[in-house]
Structures are given as C-alpha cells and as structure tokens.
Design an enzyme around this catalytic site. Structure first.
Site, PDB file in Angstrom:
ATOM      1  CE  LYS A  12      -1.886  -2.142   0.855  1.00 40.27           C
ATOM      2  NZ  LYS A  12      -1.491  -3.129   1.886  1.00 40.27           N
ATOM      3  CB  ALA A  97       5.151   1.557   5.747  1.00 43.57           C
ATOM      4  CG  LEU A  99       1.309   2.600   4.395  1.00 38.59           C
ATOM      5  CD1 LEU A  99       1.977   3.934   4.726  1.00 38.59           C
ATOM      6  CD2 LEU A  99      -0.028   2.499   5.115  1.00 38.59           C
ATOM      7  CG  ASP A 135      -1.592  -4.752  -3.193  1.00 41.13           C
ATOM      8  OD1 ASP A 135      -2.375  -5.710  -3.048  1.00 41.13           O
ATOM      9  OD2 ASP A 135      -0.758  -4.416  -2.334  1.00 41.13           O
TER      10      ASP A 135
END
Length: 277
Positions: A12, A97, A99, A135
């Site tokens: 994402k 990172a 993501l 998330d």
C-alpha cells in the site's frame, strides 16, 4: 472441501497521513488516505491436522513477529476453525519501508482461513483483523479507503485512482515505533487539515505525511530522493507510512517509465513502477 488456498497480498501507499494526537497508551490517532498497489507477496494456506506452521521465503520474518502466525492463532482461538494450518509466505514487498506487507499478509491469511473453514462474515473478519494489527482491516477491504482511529476504522471508501506510481525504497530501514516515538504530538487531538474524504484532481498539494519530518531527521537522504523524483517529472511526491519508502505520482505510464530510467542511474535503491488497485 477446499484444502488449499493461494492468494496475493498487495502493498500500500499512504497518499496522505495525518497524525491527530497521541493516546494515553502510547499509540496514536491518525487519519489516512490509502490505496493498495500492484506489488504483492504470495500466500499459500492449507489445512493440516493440528497446530500453526509458518514458512517464509526468504526467511526474514521471525515467527514471533510474523503477523500471519498471529492471524492464524487468533482465528483458531476465536473458534472459527478446527485442526491446524500451514502457511507458506513468499515475500516480495520490502520490509520496514512503510508498505504494509506484514499487515497485508495477515489479511490474506484471514481471508484464506475463512475460505477453508467458517466463511466468517465481513464484520467478524474486520474485528479479528483489528486485533492482529491496525492496518489489517484496510487490507481486508482490498480497495482505496480513508481510515481513522489507529488506522483500523473505515471512514470512507475511495474511488479508483487513475495514476501511475513510482516507488523508491532505499536500503535503509526505519522503526515505526521510533518514528512515532520521536514525533511531537500531544495527548489530545489536534484535528486534521482535511475532513473531506475525497481525492482532488491535483495531487501535488494534497499529498502529505506527518511522519516525514521525523523520518528525515533519522534518515536525511529521504529529502534527496524526493527532490530527484520531482526533477524527474513527478506530479506529487511523498513518503508512505513511517518510511523509508518514497513515491511519486504520474499521469501517464510513459512519463513514469522515463522517470524510472533516470532514477535508476542516480539512486542505489529498489524502484518499482506500480498502479493503485
């Protein structure tokens, strides 16, 4: 009876991430405009007689930190399945990172377990996902959304984003805990600059990440990467999550491809050309 499920788990990017305040338990209230992108891990989940087995290629995620393990354990603890499960994870999303690869893997594991056993309803899966990680509910949705709370509450779904995204991931990684911990946020909500849950046509002034200032303090080259992206023609540039992934948006694929060639000659980093899903 289905015995084996093979799924892809997308990464994402946070187009906008507002930190609204710090909770008394040390976590943070946020609001974020977020999209899954076309960079995937692969998950294979199959029934076994007992226990939860996890294997990963490459072996870079310790079992006690693996959110697939936590997701499967929580699924069985809730009484949604019987017996055991084996999860094979092929990692392609860079770790650390910003993501969301671990959360996406957990969401894919929960979806697979639901297919293999109880066909748990959406409400039940979302509640279970929120217990595994903030998330995870977003990845259970599988499309662009504005998320609130600690990241687990769906505030609004977003329309498709017609852009190409050039994602740059340097070798340096940052700890999410450290980035949030060094931020200067009070215990009460400071509100947000944008309460309209849409995406404007012009992204350059909309992209924002309240964690970026701290991330740059910890890893100054992030600013240089962003400047190179702008010089290569990116419409808008920002950092995703708590870093160190940085991305630029482009209206046309050809522009993004040219920029990728330019970046490859100037940066030692992983560079991906992706699209929002």
């Amino acid at each position: 009876m289905i015995r084996r499920v093979h799924l892809r788990a997308p990464a994402k990017v946070n187009l906008r991430l507002e930190v609204l305040g710090k909770r008394e338990d040390g976590y943070h209230w946020i609001r974020t405009w977020i999209y899954p992108i076309s960079l995937w891990d692969e998950i294979i989940v199959e029934r076994t007689e007992e226990g939860v087995e996890i294997s990963c290629e490459p072996e870079i995620v310790p079992l006690e930190e693996n959110l697939c393990f936590k997701a499967a354990t929580a699924f069985f603890a809730q009484g949604y399945g019987e017996g055991g499960v084996r999860v094979f994870l092929r990692k392609k999303i860079p770790i650390g990172a910003g993501l969301g690869g671990g959360s996406s893997d957990a969401a894919a594991t929960l979806k697979a377990l639901s297919l293999l056993w109880s066909h748990v309803g959406n409400e039940g899966l979302m509640a279970l996902g929120a217990k595994v990680g903030a998330d995870v509910p977003f990845f259970l949705i599988g499309k662009g959304a504005v998320m609130g709370g600690m990241g687990e509450k769906v505030l609004s779904l977003l329309p498709p984003l017609r852009r190409w995204i050039l994602l740059v991931v340097p070798s340096e990684r940052l700890s999410t805990r450290e980035v949030y911990g060094k931020g200067r946020w009070g215990l009460t909500s400071k509100g947000g600059n944008n309460k309209i849950f849409t995406i404007p046509d012009q992204l350059s002034s909309f992209l924002r990440n309240d964690l970026e200032e701290v991330a740059v303090e910890l890893y100054p080259p992030l600013k240089e990467i962003e400047e190179i992206l702008r010089n290569e023609g990116a419409e808008g540039v920002s950092m995703t999550g708590s870093g160190t992934g940085v991305f630029g948006t482009f209206l046309r694929k050809e522009e993004a491809e040219r920029a990728k060639e330019g970046l490859s000659s100037k940066l030692e980093a992983e560079i991906y050309l992706v699209r929002p899903l």
